[in-house]
Design an enzyme around this catalytic site. Structure first.
Site, PDB file in Angstrom:
ATOM      1  N   CYS A 114       0.857  -1.187   0.000  1.00 29.28           N
ATOM      2  CA  CYS A 114       0.000   0.000   0.000  1.00 29.28           C
ATOM      3  C   CYS A 114       0.890   1.233   0.000  1.00 29.28           C
ATOM      4  O   CYS A 114       2.063   1.155   0.361  1.00 29.28           O
ATOM      5  CB  CYS A 114      -0.914   0.004   1.223  1.00 29.28           C
ATOM      6  N   CYS A 116       0.027   4.138   1.686  1.00 31.88           N
ATOM      7  CA  CYS A 116      -0.318   5.111   2.731  1.00 31.88           C
ATOM      8  C   CYS A 116       0.802   5.386   3.734  1.00 31.88           C
ATOM      9  O   CYS A 116       0.866   6.465   4.305  1.00 31.88           O
ATOM     10  CB  CYS A 116      -1.601   4.730   3.440  1.00 31.88           C
ATOM     11  N   CYS A 124      -3.978   6.130   0.463  1.00 35.15           N
ATOM     12  CA  CYS A 124      -3.512   4.856  -0.107  1.00 35.15           C
ATOM     13  C   CYS A 124      -3.277   4.936  -1.613  1.00 35.15           C
ATOM     14  O   CYS A 124      -3.008   3.924  -2.256  1.00 35.15           O
ATOM     15  CB  CYS A 124      -4.505   3.749   0.229  1.00 35.15           C
ATOM     16  N   LYS A 189     -12.208  -5.110   2.943  1.00 34.35           N
ATOM     17  CA  LYS A 189     -11.576  -4.297   3.982  1.00 34.35           C
ATOM     18  C   LYS A 189     -12.486  -3.115   4.274  1.00 34.35           C
ATOM     19  O   LYS A 189     -12.803  -2.318   3.396  1.00 34.35           O
ATOM     20  CB  LYS A 189     -10.209  -3.814   3.507  1.00 34.35           C
ATOM     21  N   ARG A 211     -10.912   7.449   4.851  1.00 31.64           N
ATOM     22  CA  ARG A 211     -10.736   6.396   3.847  1.00 31.64           C
ATOM     23  C   ARG A 211     -12.080   5.845   3.361  1.00 31.64           C
ATOM     24  O   ARG A 211     -12.144   4.777   2.754  1.00 31.64           O
ATOM     25  CB  ARG A 211      -9.892   5.263   4.428  1.00 31.64           C
ATOM     26  N   LYS A 242     -11.315  -8.051   6.853  1.00 34.19           N
ATOM     27  CA  LYS A 242     -10.641  -7.203   7.832  1.00 34.19           C
ATOM     28  C   LYS A 242     -11.515  -6.032   8.219  1.00 34.19           C
ATOM     29  O   LYS A 242     -12.048  -5.391   7.315  1.00 34.19           O
ATOM     30  CB  LYS A 242      -9.343  -6.701   7.190  1.00 34.19           C
ATOM     31  N   TYR A 307      -1.577  -9.801  16.158  1.00 34.10           N
ATOM     32  CA  TYR A 307      -0.450  -9.318  16.959  1.00 34.10           C
ATOM     33  C   TYR A 307      -0.187 -10.262  18.131  1.00 34.10           C
ATOM     34  O   TYR A 307       0.805 -10.094  18.834  1.00 34.10           O
ATOM     35  CB  TYR A 307      -0.723  -7.889  17.430  1.00 34.10           C
TER      36      TYR A 307
HETATM   37  C1  PBG Z   1      -2.795   0.122   5.117  1.00 31.35           C
HETATM   38  C2  PBG Z   1      -3.234  -0.747   6.248  1.00 31.35           C
HETATM   39  C3  PBG Z   1      -3.962  -0.412   7.411  1.00 31.35           C
HETATM   40  C4  PBG Z   1      -4.010  -1.580   8.181  1.00 31.35           C
HETATM   41  C5  PBG Z   1      -3.367  -2.581   7.461  1.00 31.35           C
HETATM   42  N1  PBG Z   1      -2.909  -2.060   6.267  1.00 31.35           N
HETATM   43  C6  PBG Z   1      -4.498   0.889   7.864  1.00 31.35           C
HETATM   44  C7  PBG Z   1      -5.645   1.495   7.161  1.00 31.35           C
HETATM   45  O1  PBG Z   1      -6.185   0.958   6.180  1.00 31.35           O
HETATM   46  O2  PBG Z   1      -6.043   2.599   7.560  1.00 31.35           O
HETATM   47  C8  PBG Z   1      -4.633  -1.716   9.542  1.00 31.35           C
HETATM   48  C9  PBG Z   1      -4.075  -2.813  10.389  1.00 31.35           C
HETATM   49  C10 PBG Z   1      -4.416  -2.742  11.832  1.00 31.35           C
HETATM   50  O3  PBG Z   1      -5.183  -1.877  12.295  1.00 31.35           O
HETATM   51  O4  PBG Z   1      -3.880  -3.576  12.577  1.00 31.35           O
HETATM   52  N2  PBG Z   1      -3.717   0.407   4.144  1.00 31.35           N
END
Ligand code: PBG
Length: 318
Positions: A114, A116, A124, A189, A211, A242, A307
């Site tokens: 990504c 970002c 992103c 997502k 976003r 996710k 995690y």
């Molecule tokens: C990047 C990305 C994000 C996460 C994973 N890849 C942040 C977002 O989309 O704002 C979040 C992962 C997490 O909160 O553990 N695009």
């Protein structure tokens, strides 16, 4: 009389468990920061650290010894710009991190793909005014994927929710000969507030807007199935839902309908809620994450990005 409680005695209870979870199902996310030389605690994620390029091999080695099969790498570059050029720089932090891990371990290395973390505005994709551009971003994602594969990444995981990103990445990889590099798409997502702690961990906050123009509305279910179907048609080898716990209905449906290897991401906010409550003595941390992970697996996840992967392995073994 049928007595359901007969099978709930110690020993039998475990024997009839419908879901089991093992370290082999887990992926540990790791943040690698180009600007530091020693691990640095992430305040919003108690127990998690940003790694330096120097500290990364030891951590990766420890995870391998514990039996954690895979890691998901996020990079924090020392320089950000409008077009996120550090994301597709062959000498970028993530490319270096991948090479280091591959030289030192046999871990499966997945790269978050990504822009970002690399753009000065934190979005992103490329932006014009306050608009996040879709098609103009795609070639950069392709370029990033190729640089990750060239560094030795085993799997690339695009997370930017740009339309047609999987097709663009597949074409770019194939063109450069990386036909065997699988794509794990962050297919469904959601625009989730549970990514909050990640913003500190990866310094990927944004300078304007949000976003919601590219990530999904938490209110939607059918749309998630479209997202997944389109990503599969474009060539995704594995798909992801996710966050995990608030979206178990989506996870179940995705696994049942498509049957592809399916990942769920227990995101930063899901982690920090458990970790912070445990710090205050309000939750038993071990029991809470075991229950959460078991339920995510029960809902259809083949693999879980969490995690807690390391802690799980430390407690339950390989
Ligand atoms: C990047 C990305 C994000 C996460 C994973 N890849 C942040 C977002 O989309 O704002 C979040 C992962 C997490 O909160 O553990 N695009």
């Amino acid at each position: 009389m049928r007595r359901m409680r007969r099978l709930r005695t110690p020993g039998i209870r475990e024997m009839v468990a419908e879901t089991t979870i093992s370290t082999k199902n887990l992926v540990q996310p790791i943040f690698v920061d180009e600007r530091i030389s020693r691990p640095q605690a992430i305040e919003a994620m108690p127990g998690q650290f940003r790694q330096s390029l120097e500290s990364l091999p030891a951590l990766a080695g420890a995870l391998e010894d514990l039996g954690v099969p895979a890691i998901l790498l996020f990079g924090l570059p020392s320089n950000k710009d409008e077009v996120g050029s550090a994301a597709y720089d062959d000498q970028g932090i993530i490319q270096k991190a991948v090479r280091t891990v591959k030289e030192n371990t046999g871990l499966i290395v997945i790269t978050d793909l990504c822009l970002c973390e690399y753009t000065s505005h934190g979005h992103c994709g490329l932006v014009r005014g306050e608009k996040v551009l879709n098609d103009e971003t795609l070639p950069l994602l392709g370029e990033t994927a190729v640089s990750h594969a060239a560094a030795g990444a085993d799997i690339v995981a695009p997370s930017g929710m740009m339309d047609h990103m999987v097709a663009a990445i597949r074409a770019a990889l194939d063109m450069d000969g990386y036909t065997d590099t699988p794509i794990l798409s962050y297919a469904a997502k959601y625009a989730s507030t549970f990514y909050g702690p990640f913003r500190e961990a990866a310094e990927s906050g944004y300078s304007f807007g949000d976003r919601k123009g590219y990530q999904m509305n938490p209110a939607n279910f059918a749309e998630a199935l479209w997202e997944v179907q389109l990503d599969i048609e474009e060539g995704a080898d594995m798909v992801m839902v996710k966050p995990a716990m608030p979206y178990l209905d989506v996870l179940r449906a995705v696994k049942d309908m498509f049957g592809l290897p399916t990942a769920a991401y227990q995101v930063s906010g899901e982690y920090s809620m458990i970790a912070a409550a445990a710090e205050r003595g309000w939750l038993d941390e071990r029991a809470a994450f075991m229950e959460a992970l078991t339920c995510i697996k029960r809902a259809g996840a083949d693999m879980i990005i969490t995690y807690y992967a390391r802690k799980f392995a430390e407690i339950y073994g390989a």
